[in-house]
Motif scaffolding. Structure first.
Motif, PDB file in Angstrom:
ATOM      1  N   GLY A  33       0.823  -1.196   0.000  1.00 16.91           N
ATOM      2  CA  GLY A  33       0.000   0.000   0.000  1.00 16.91           C
ATOM      3  C   GLY A  33       0.858   1.246   0.000  1.00 16.91           C
ATOM      4  N   SER A  34       2.185   1.029   0.072  1.00 22.51           N
ATOM      5  CA  SER A  34       3.170   2.102  -0.082  1.00 22.51           C
ATOM      6  C   SER A  34       4.314   1.513  -0.903  1.00 22.51           C
ATOM      7  N   ASN A  35       5.247   2.346  -1.317  1.00 22.67           N
ATOM      8  CA  ASN A  35       6.300   1.893  -2.221  1.00 22.67           C
ATOM      9  C   ASN A  35       7.051   0.695  -1.665  1.00 22.67           C
ATOM     10  N   CYS A  36       7.367  -0.255  -2.554  1.00 25.56           N
ATOM     11  CA  CYS A  36       8.044  -1.473  -2.119  1.00 25.56           C
ATOM     12  C   CYS A  36       8.893  -2.022  -3.260  1.00 25.56           C
ATOM     13  N   THR A  37       9.741  -2.973  -2.921  1.00 28.18           N
ATOM     14  CA  THR A  37      10.614  -3.622  -3.902  1.00 28.18           C
ATOM     15  C   THR A  37      10.498  -5.124  -3.733  1.00 28.18           C
ATOM     16  N   ALA A  38      10.332  -5.846  -4.839  1.00 32.50           N
ATOM     17  CA  ALA A  38      10.344  -7.310  -4.796  1.00 32.50           C
ATOM     18  C   ALA A  38      11.777  -7.786  -4.983  1.00 32.50           C
ATOM     19  N   THR A  39      12.102  -8.914  -4.379  1.00 35.95           N
ATOM     20  CA  THR A  39      13.451  -9.468  -4.455  1.00 35.95           C
ATOM     21  C   THR A  39      13.571 -10.358  -5.680  1.00 35.95           C
ATOM     22  N   ALA A  40      14.532 -10.040  -6.527  1.00 34.20           N
ATOM     23  CA  ALA A  40      14.713 -10.785  -7.776  1.00 34.20           C
ATOM     24  C   ALA A  40      15.107 -12.233  -7.510  1.00 34.20           C
ATOM     25  N   ASN A  41      14.832 -13.071  -8.507  1.00 35.14           N
ATOM     26  CA  ASN A  41      15.209 -14.482  -8.503  1.00 35.14           C
ATOM     27  C   ASN A  41      14.560 -15.250  -7.358  1.00 35.14           C
ATOM     28  N   ASN A  42      13.281 -14.913  -7.126  1.00 32.83           N
ATOM     29  CA  ASN A  42      12.474 -15.603  -6.122  1.00 32.83           C
ATOM     30  C   ASN A  42      11.053 -15.780  -6.634  1.00 32.83           C
ATOM     31  N   THR A  43      10.277 -16.540  -5.857  1.00 30.21           N
ATOM     32  CA  THR A  43       8.896 -16.860  -6.201  1.00 30.21           C
ATOM     33  C   THR A  43       7.959 -16.202  -5.190  1.00 30.21           C
ATOM     34  N   TYR A  44       6.855 -15.646  -5.691  1.00 30.80           N
ATOM     35  CA  TYR A  44       5.830 -15.044  -4.848  1.00 30.80           C
ATOM     36  C   TYR A  44       4.494 -15.698  -5.155  1.00 30.80           C
ATOM     37  N   HIS A  45       3.552 -15.567  -4.206  1.00 36.53           N
ATOM     38  CA  HIS A  45       2.194 -16.054  -4.461  1.00 36.53           C
ATOM     39  C   HIS A  45       1.425 -14.900  -5.095  1.00 36.53           C
ATOM     40  N   ASP A  46       0.549 -14.231  -4.367  1.00 28.21           N
ATOM     41  CA  ASP A  46      -0.203 -13.094  -4.904  1.00 28.21           C
ATOM     42  C   ASP A  46       0.543 -11.797  -4.605  1.00 28.21           C
ATOM     43  N   VAL A  47       0.760 -10.987  -5.644  1.00 29.42           N
ATOM     44  CA  VAL A  47       1.414  -9.693  -5.487  1.00 29.42           C
ATOM     45  C   VAL A  47       0.379  -8.624  -5.817  1.00 29.42           C
ATOM     46  N   LYS A  48       0.066  -7.780  -4.819  1.00 34.78           N
ATOM     47  CA  LYS A  48      -0.972  -6.755  -4.980  1.00 34.78           C
ATOM     48  C   LYS A  48      -0.401  -5.391  -4.617  1.00 34.78           C
ATOM     49  N   ILE A  49      -0.509  -4.452  -5.562  1.00 28.95           N
ATOM     50  CA  ILE A  49      -0.012  -3.093  -5.354  1.00 28.95           C
ATOM     51  C   ILE A  49      -1.224  -2.167  -5.385  1.00 28.95           C
ATOM     52  N   THR A  61      14.768 -12.683 -12.493  1.00 28.56           N
ATOM     53  CA  THR A  61      13.576 -13.475 -12.784  1.00 28.56           C
ATOM     54  C   THR A  61      12.660 -13.484 -11.569  1.00 28.56           C
ATOM     55  N   TYR A  62      11.364 -13.321 -11.821  1.00 31.19           N
ATOM     56  CA  TYR A  62      10.347 -13.353 -10.779  1.00 31.19           C
ATOM     57  C   TYR A  62       9.269 -14.334 -11.213  1.00 31.19           C
ATOM     58  N   VAL A  63       8.842 -15.189 -10.284  1.00 31.67           N
ATOM     59  CA  VAL A  63       7.675 -16.043 -10.525  1.00 31.67           C
ATOM     60  C   VAL A  63       6.599 -15.612  -9.541  1.00 31.67           C
ATOM     61  N   MET A  64       5.401 -15.315 -10.068  1.00 23.99           N
ATOM     62  CA  MET A  64       4.277 -14.880  -9.236  1.00 23.99           C
ATOM     63  C   MET A  64       3.044 -15.664  -9.649  1.00 23.99           C
ATOM     64  N   ASP A  65       2.228 -16.061  -8.678  1.00 34.34           N
ATOM     65  CA  ASP A  65       0.980 -16.709  -9.061  1.00 34.34           C
ATOM     66  C   ASP A  65       0.048 -15.686  -9.688  1.00 34.34           C
ATOM     67  N   SER A  66       0.030 -14.466  -9.140  1.00 36.70           N
ATOM     68  CA  SER A  66      -0.764 -13.386  -9.718  1.00 36.70           C
ATOM     69  C   SER A  66      -0.098 -12.059  -9.394  1.00 36.70           C
ATOM     70  N   LEU A  67      -0.407 -11.041 -10.234  1.00 40.09           N
ATOM     71  CA  LEU A  67       0.115  -9.698 -10.039  1.00 40.09           C
ATOM     72  C   LEU A  67      -0.979  -8.710 -10.418  1.00 40.09           C
TER      73      LEU A  67
END
Length: 199
Positions: A33-49, A61-67
């Protein structure tokens, strides 16, 4: 300037499906809900901005179930190249949803941000903008483009529908792209005309 070689497409176009790679650690959900950074070369589930926040991605590389983007949020390309794989394991409809924001890619190189969608992704929503330089490869996914902004790159989907009058400027640098289990060739194919053009 040489004219492209043009000939009718006589058979249905077969596109290589995306292979989702096993990537790093599973870091779970990411909600910003505020500025953020995702960590490269990892997997995430749901990413919501949300709430006008900016998600910064850097080379890797990023793997996300949803963005998803909501509330005029942004994806900022900090450095590239970036490949974002959307896996669509738990979320299949609109697992990539950029309709609530846009991409800010100051490099203006679409090869710096490429979205690759699994064949299990049923639908996706994308938008353009003044710095929306990116590509999306989703051969099994129905894609809706909204908002009327310009996309500088490429959009490949099972069915691509432009509801807002967006323009797409193809970036010829993508002809050398490698990722997602395939490599592009120097032959570009359009089923809209239909024509095949060597570039």
């Amino acid at each position: 300037v040489l004219a492209p070689t043009v000939r009718p497409v006589l058979a249905a176009l077969t596109l290589t499906p995306v292979t989702i790679p096993a990537t790093g650690s599973n870091l779970g959900d990411l909600s910003c809900g505020s500025n953020c950074t995702a960590t490269a070369n990892n997997t995430y589930h749901d990413v919501k901005i949300t709430a006008g926040a900016t998600l910064t991605l850097n080379a890797g590389t990023y793997v996300m179930d949803s963005l998803s983007l909501a509330g005029n949020s942004f994806i900022n390309v900090g450095s590239g190249p970036i490949i974002v794989y959307i896996a669509c394991v738990d979320t299949t409809s609109d697992a990539l949803d950029l309709s609530g924001g846009t991409v800010a890619n100051a490099s203006q190189k679409s090869t710096d941000l490429v979205f690759m969608l699994s064949s299990t992704c049923a639908s996706a929503k994308i938008t353009g903008g003044s710095q929306a330089s990116y590509a999306i490869y989703a051969p099994g996914t129905d894609i809706t483009i909204s908002g009327g902004g310009t996309i500088y790159g490429a959009v490949v989907g099972a069915d691509v529908k432009d509801t807002g009058g967006s323009a797409i400027y193809y970036d010829k640098a993508l002809k050398n792209f490698v990722g997602g289990g395939f490599a592009c060739t120097s032959t570009e194919v359009s089923l809209a005309s239909p024509v095949i053009a060597s570039v």
